[in-house]
Motif scaffolding. Structure first.
Motif, mmCIF file in Angstrom:
data_model
loop_
_atom_site.group_PDB
_atom_site.id
_atom_site.type_symbol
_atom_site.label_atom_id
_atom_site.label_comp_id
_atom_site.label_asym_id
_atom_site.label_seq_id
_atom_site.Cartn_x
_atom_site.Cartn_y
_atom_site.Cartn_z
ATOM 1 N N ALA A 195 2.401 0.768 -1.521
ATOM 2 C CA ALA A 195 3.642 0.090 -1.897
ATOM 3 C C ALA A 195 4.242 -0.636 -0.696
ATOM 4 O O ALA A 195 4.730 -1.775 -0.810
ATOM 5 N N HIS A 196 4.217 0.022 0.476
ATOM 6 C CA HIS A 196 4.704 -0.616 1.705
ATOM 7 C C HIS A 196 3.892 -1.869 2.022
ATOM 8 O O HIS A 196 4.446 -2.911 2.403
ATOM 9 N N LEU A 197 2.595 -1.779 1.876
ATOM 10 C CA LEU A 197 1.708 -2.901 2.208
ATOM 11 C C LEU A 197 1.944 -4.085 1.272
ATOM 12 O O LEU A 197 2.118 -5.220 1.720
ATOM 13 N N TYR A 198 1.985 -3.815 -0.023
ATOM 14 C CA TYR A 198 2.238 -4.877 -1.000
ATOM 15 C C TYR A 198 3.619 -5.493 -0.782
ATOM 16 O O TYR A 198 3.784 -6.721 -0.828
ATOM 17 N N SER A 199 4.606 -4.646 -0.549
ATOM 18 C CA SER A 199 5.974 -5.129 -0.354
ATOM 19 C C SER A 199 6.093 -5.971 0.910
ATOM 20 O O SER A 199 6.791 -6.991 0.929
ATOM 21 N N ALA A 200 5.400 -5.550 1.972
ATOM 22 C CA ALA A 200 5.442 -6.297 3.229
ATOM 23 C C ALA A 200 4.842 -7.694 3.060
ATOM 24 O O ALA A 200 5.339 -8.683 3.610
ATOM 25 N N ILE A 201 3.783 -7.775 2.276
ATOM 26 C CA ILE A 201 3.151 -9.080 2.029
ATOM 27 C C ILE A 201 4.099 -9.998 1.268
ATOM 28 O O ILE A 201 4.283 -11.173 1.624
ATOM 29 N N LEU A 202 4.737 -9.466 0.225
ATOM 30 C CA LEU A 202 5.682 -10.279 -0.539
ATOM 31 C C LEU A 202 6.912 -10.637 0.287
ATOM 32 O O LEU A 202 7.450 -11.746 0.167
ATOM 33 N N LEU A 203 7.369 -9.711 1.124
ATOM 34 C CA LEU A 203 8.518 -9.981 1.993
ATOM 35 C C LEU A 203 8.192 -11.108 2.970
ATOM 36 O O LEU A 203 8.987 -12.042 3.158
ATOM 37 N N GLY A 204 7.028 -11.015 3.593
ATOM 38 C CA GLY A 204 6.625 -12.051 4.534
ATOM 39 C C GLY A 204 6.458 -13.398 3.864
ATOM 40 O O GLY A 204 6.862 -14.439 4.404
ATOM 41 N N LEU A 205 5.880 -13.401 2.670
ATOM 42 C CA LEU A 205 5.705 -14.645 1.922
ATOM 43 C C LEU A 205 7.051 -15.265 1.564
ATOM 44 O O LEU A 205 7.249 -16.481 1.737
ATOM 45 N N SER A 206 7.970 -14.451 1.085
ATOM 46 C CA SER A 206 9.290 -14.954 0.693
ATOM 47 C C SER A 206 10.031 -15.556 1.879
ATOM 48 O O SER A 206 10.631 -16.636 1.773
ATOM 49 N N PHE A 207 9.968 -14.865 3.013
ATOM 50 C CA PHE A 207 10.644 -15.379 4.213
ATOM 51 C C PHE A 207 10.011 -16.685 4.675
ATOM 52 O O PHE A 207 10.711 -17.644 5.034
#
Length: 227
Positions: A195-207
């Motif tokens: 969950a952390h890994l998937y969330s980090a990818i989406l967070l980085g993409l959004s930013f």
């Protein structure tokens, strides 16, 4: 990273790209019309188009799921006439996403058109160009920041959808299980590492997406001498 399942991301990006392309074609004439019309019922349509912004996604998802179900008049018609089932399918996700993200494409485009100098449009009409020629050759090239914002924000917003896609598409691996739904299921099963890994990818993409939009708009302002 080698063991990461990229399928939910691929489905999310495919959904976002398809939705963005469809909404650009749908929202463009509507935004152009809203920016030009002085019809007294204009606020009614603006409120209707903006409704998904304030409406809870689960509410919109529920009504769409009800409409798409085979027991509903629309669902029965589509299944019997066209052989199409929208509930719990990727096609259904696209249709639902178009409803949910329409305002995110519409409002930046409408704002861009409304900010145009009226004399520029009048000159186009005087030169013999019709409304559609004026839209494509004059208006659109002069609202690049608004156009980019509409496209990028719609794409990013669709990637981050959860409530609507979960209600309409469920979580079918390889078909409707998008990244946001995958994260939810990982948390439910206490797979916090994934969950952390998937969330980090989406967070980085959004930013990264938002940073790109702001940098582009800043550059355009400098070119126009606003700063």
């Amino acid at each position: 990273m080698s063991g990461l399942d990229w399928t939910p991301f691929w489905i999310s990006f495919k959904l976002a790209a398809t939705t963005t392309a469809i909404l650009f074609l749908l929202a463009l004439p509507v935004a152009w019309w809203l920016s030009r019309t002085r019809w007294r019922f204009k606020p009614l349509f603006e409120a209707l188009f903006a409704l998904p912004i304030v409406l809870p996604p689960s509410v919109l998802g529920f009504y769409l799921l009800w409409a798409f179900a085979g027991s509903s008049p629309l669902g029965a018609f589509l299944k019997e006439t066209l052989g199409v089932e929208l509930a719990f399918s990727f096609t259904g996700l696209v249709v639902a996403s178009c409803f949910y993200s329409f305002s995110f494409m519409l409002q930046p485009l409408q704002g861009g058109f409304e900010s145009l100098n009226p004399r520029m449009l009048e000159a186009s009409y005087l030169a013999g160009k019709g409304p559609w020629q004026t839209l494509w050759r004059v208006a659109l090239p002069n609202i690049k920041p608004s156009l980019l914002t509409a496209l990028v924000v719609t794409f990013a917003h669709t990637v981050g959808e959860f409530g609507v896609v979960l209600m309409v598409g469920g979580s079918i691996p390889g078909e409707t299980r998008v990244a946001s739904v995958a994260i939810y299921e990982m948390v439910e099963t206490m797979d916090y590492r994934s969950a952390h890994l998937y969330s980090a990818i989406l967070l980085g993409l959004s930013f990264a997406v938002l940073l790109f939009v702001y940098l582009f708009n800043q550059r355009q302002k400098r070119k126009l001498g606003v700063w």
